[in-house]
Write a protein that holds these residues in place. Structure first.
Motif, mmCIF file in Angstrom:
data_model
loop_
_atom_site.group_PDB
_atom_site.id
_atom_site.type_symbol
_atom_site.label_atom_id
_atom_site.label_comp_id
_atom_site.label_asym_id
_atom_site.label_seq_id
_atom_site.Cartn_x
_atom_site.Cartn_y
_atom_site.Cartn_z
ATOM 1 N N SER A 1 93.587 26.859 76.175
ATOM 2 C CA SER A 1 94.604 25.703 76.113
ATOM 3 C C SER A 1 95.138 25.314 77.690
ATOM 4 C CB SER A 1 95.859 26.462 75.570
ATOM 5 O OG SER A 1 96.275 27.471 76.227
ATOM 6 N N LEU A 2 94.304 25.788 78.743
ATOM 7 C CA LEU A 2 94.842 25.097 80.075
ATOM 8 C C LEU A 2 94.232 23.840 80.263
ATOM 9 C CD1 LEU A 2 94.295 28.231 82.118
ATOM 10 C CD2 LEU A 2 96.491 27.469 81.385
ATOM 11 N N ASN A 3 95.012 23.116 80.839
ATOM 12 C CA ASN A 3 94.553 21.472 81.456
ATOM 13 C C ASN A 3 93.730 21.632 82.516
ATOM 14 O OD1 ASN A 3 96.299 21.531 83.697
ATOM 15 N ND2 ASN A 3 97.753 20.699 82.480
ATOM 16 N N ALA A 4 93.029 20.640 82.823
ATOM 17 C CA ALA A 4 92.029 20.759 83.916
ATOM 18 C C ALA A 4 92.587 21.180 85.311
ATOM 19 C CB ALA A 4 91.479 19.271 84.415
ATOM 20 N N ASP A 5 93.905 20.859 85.627
ATOM 21 C CA ASP A 5 94.648 21.381 86.915
ATOM 22 C C ASP A 5 94.716 22.828 86.889
ATOM 23 O OD1 ASP A 5 94.375 18.808 87.899
ATOM 24 O OD2 ASP A 5 96.640 18.360 87.649
ATOM 25 N N GLU A 6 95.313 23.230 85.785
ATOM 26 C CA GLU A 6 95.773 24.532 85.276
ATOM 27 C C GLU A 6 94.377 25.664 85.508
ATOM 28 O OE1 GLU A 6 99.461 23.743 82.785
ATOM 29 O OE2 GLU A 6 97.607 24.186 81.694
ATOM 30 N N MET A 7 93.378 25.091 84.898
ATOM 31 C CA MET A 7 92.163 25.658 85.090
ATOM 32 C C MET A 7 91.637 26.028 86.292
ATOM 33 S SD MET A 7 90.117 27.164 82.407
ATOM 34 C CE MET A 7 89.889 26.483 80.953
ATOM 35 N N GLU A 8 91.477 24.755 87.242
ATOM 36 C CA GLU A 8 91.281 24.888 88.578
ATOM 37 C C GLU A 8 91.755 25.742 89.361
ATOM 38 O OE1 GLU A 8 88.472 23.957 89.710
ATOM 39 O OE2 GLU A 8 88.699 24.186 91.858
ATOM 40 N N SER A 9 93.184 26.036 88.884
ATOM 41 C CA SER A 9 94.078 26.967 89.846
ATOM 42 C C SER A 9 93.713 28.533 89.581
ATOM 43 C CB SER A 9 95.555 26.760 89.542
ATOM 44 O OG SER A 9 96.268 27.620 89.571
ATOM 45 N N VAL A 10 93.433 28.505 88.113
ATOM 46 C CA VAL A 10 92.784 30.188 87.957
ATOM 47 C C VAL A 10 91.641 30.224 88.370
ATOM 48 C CG1 VAL A 10 92.473 31.434 85.790
ATOM 49 C CG2 VAL A 10 94.342 29.887 85.685
ATOM 50 N N ASN A 11 90.989 29.243 88.256
ATOM 51 C CA ASN A 11 89.332 29.356 88.869
ATOM 52 C C ASN A 11 89.437 29.896 90.443
ATOM 53 O OD1 ASN A 11 86.647 28.860 89.117
ATOM 54 N ND2 ASN A 11 86.607 27.097 87.760
ATOM 55 N N LYS A 12 90.183 29.257 91.096
ATOM 56 C CA LYS A 12 90.402 29.381 92.637
ATOM 57 C C LYS A 12 90.897 30.721 92.843
ATOM 58 C CE LYS A 12 90.640 24.883 94.606
ATOM 59 N NZ LYS A 12 91.719 23.694 94.893
ATOM 60 N N ALA A 13 91.955 31.314 92.009
ATOM 61 C CA ALA A 13 92.307 32.672 92.012
ATOM 62 C C ALA A 13 91.253 33.853 91.723
ATOM 63 C CB ALA A 13 93.431 32.819 91.309
ATOM 64 N N CYS A 14 90.310 33.429 91.055
ATOM 65 C CA CYS A 14 89.280 34.397 90.753
ATOM 66 C C CYS A 14 88.362 34.748 91.858
ATOM 67 C CB CYS A 14 88.526 34.021 89.440
ATOM 68 S SG CYS A 14 89.223 33.999 87.854
ATOM 69 N N ARG A 15 87.888 35.934 91.652
ATOM 70 C CA ARG A 15 86.720 36.528 92.507
ATOM 71 C C ARG A 15 85.435 36.561 91.464
ATOM 72 N NH1 ARG A 15 90.068 39.909 92.780
ATOM 73 N NH2 ARG A 15 88.558 41.749 92.407
ATOM 74 N N TRP A 16 84.560 35.725 91.986
ATOM 75 C CA TRP A 16 83.228 35.601 91.047
ATOM 76 C C TRP A 16 81.811 36.545 91.535
ATOM 77 C CZ3 TRP A 16 83.108 31.812 86.902
ATOM 78 C CH2 TRP A 16 84.275 31.505 86.815
ATOM 79 N N LYS A 17 81.274 37.357 90.598
ATOM 80 C CA LYS A 17 80.525 38.219 90.787
ATOM 81 C C LYS A 17 79.439 38.053 89.683
ATOM 82 C CE LYS A 17 82.961 41.254 93.982
ATOM 83 N NZ LYS A 17 83.805 42.306 94.008
ATOM 84 N N LEU A 18 78.099 38.338 90.249
ATOM 85 C CA LEU A 18 76.941 38.554 89.370
ATOM 86 C C LEU A 18 76.621 39.867 89.161
ATOM 87 C CD1 LEU A 18 74.706 35.603 90.422
ATOM 88 C CD2 LEU A 18 75.273 36.147 88.106
ATOM 89 N N TYR A 19 76.532 40.465 88.152
ATOM 90 C CA TYR A 19 76.155 41.959 87.855
ATOM 91 C C TYR A 19 74.765 42.086 87.011
ATOM 92 C CZ TYR A 19 81.033 42.991 88.805
ATOM 93 O OH TYR A 19 82.221 43.399 89.347
ATOM 94 N N ALA A 20 73.990 42.788 87.534
ATOM 95 C CA ALA A 20 72.689 43.134 87.079
ATOM 96 C C ALA A 20 72.609 43.946 85.918
ATOM 97 C CB ALA A 20 71.588 43.729 87.898
ATOM 98 N N ALA A 21 71.731 43.573 84.773
ATOM 99 C CA ALA A 21 71.795 44.420 83.520
ATOM 100 C C ALA A 21 71.906 45.887 84.004
ATOM 101 C CB ALA A 21 70.485 44.126 82.896
ATOM 102 N N GLY A 22 72.710 46.575 83.287
ATOM 103 C CA GLY A 22 72.765 48.151 83.550
ATOM 104 C C GLY A 22 73.805 48.432 84.505
#
Lengths: 232, 232
Positions: free
Chosen positions: A17-38
């Protein structure tokens, strides 16, 4: 695990339900990581209180007893979230989480998560509905564990998988073929018991093993067997 | 069950942050009823979606299997609330609720409850924390049911009761004496198993039965027995 820049939260159901600006703000607050299977995403004994979003991949919520027995609570697909209990109450993690496939995961700190909830009451309502769902699922499992035999619980798990893909002809083709140790971990029994029950279902003509699939040949009969003991 | 005019919601923990005017407004929206000990407040198969407040008395959240086996989820004292799952998600009741003592209960309709949550974000946060607590409690019970024997689960329940009243001398006087069928219903086993385990604890000198109380004479030893299998 590797750093992954940013990704796209648009598919996360909780945040839809977030609009584009709000989504972008949550996006920036996140730390992003790739995890391998297992790979492990949350260690049950860690002190982090982040909420996690499954952007790509698939993860398993799981617990281990002192004796090493594995108890699976849920498998989550892309679009799901997990880890909200510690973010809400500040207590230690209630379970471990591991990646079943290579997974792109976004982590949001508890203070940011709290801010999203207070700014967006509709998201707070979604969080409540999801927690209510978790309570209901756990209550049903406690009833099954308290009142059904292990064989009945295996029947119920195979039925659950069958109903996800059942066709109009009372049959269901479950693919890939369910792993016995996965069923055992979901219904709290041993792999040996699952093997015995599956052989018994095959002998009765209710299921048939293919190369990499399981056919349930009589979904209605399996449903009757489960209803008879569970009373749904 | 009888109509009861209105009572006082001031002791309800969930509503503690409301000011006098807001409390009066919730008060007026409630339907008030007295239930006699043993009377049912929520039938698992009813379609109501009210939230309930325990103003006076004590209630039990309980479920029954098809075969009539009783599974107790929680006993709630005055000041508690229950029934919020159906108010939040609109689905059927997940359990039955009965009065353990004569109880004064206030019922708030789902639309009023929703209005309280949206007007008071701090109450919404409390609801989330309480739901998180329910998920954690259920998760721990699923782990116990999946990995412990019935005798270990009885030990854990007696320990839980003992820790509520333990003194500095490693002893605890639990009064009134725990009813075997209540323990059985809380840890999902039979009354006969509870009786056998309690006799065994008495023979080992860990508990001793009084006229209407149970003395746990060595809380630390009971704690060790539970920790050894549960790994807390």
């Amino acid at each position: 695990m590797s750093e992954a820049g940013t990704g796209n939260l648009a598919k996360i159901q909780l945040l839809a339900s977030l609009n584009a600006d709000e989504m972008e703000s949550v996006n920036k607050a996140c730390r992003w990581k790739l995890y391998a299977a297992g790979e492990q995403i949350i260690d049950q004994h860690s002190e982090s209180q982040d909420v996690f979003f499954v952007v790509e991949g698939r993860v398993r919520i799981v617990n281990y007893s002192l004796s090493g027995r594995e108890v699976t609570f849920d498998d989550l697909d892309a679009g799901s979230h997990f880890g909200e209990l510690a973010a809400i109450d500040g207590l230690p993690r209630s379970a471990s989480v591991l990646a079943l496939e290579n997974s792109l995961i976004a982590a949001l700190g508890p203070e940011h998560f709290g801010a999203v909830l207070s700014r967006h009451p509709s998201i707070a309502v979604k969080v409540m509905r999801h927690l209510a769902h978790l309570v209901r699922t756990a209550t049903a499992r406690i009833m099954d564990l308290s009142t059904l035999g292990a064989n009945n619980r295996v029947h119920a798990d195979v039925l659950r998988l069958a109903l996800l893909v059942a066709d109009d002809n009372n049959t269901a083709r479950i693919s890939p073929i369910p792993v016995h140790s996965d069923i055992a971990s979901r219904v709290s029994t041993t792999r040996e018991t699952v093997a015995r029950v599956m052989n018994d279902l095959a002998r009765k003509g209710i299921v048939e093993r293919g190369k990499n699939f399981l056919i349930v040949k009589d979904v209605a009969r399996l449903q009757d067997m489960v209803d008879e003991v569970r009373g749904d």
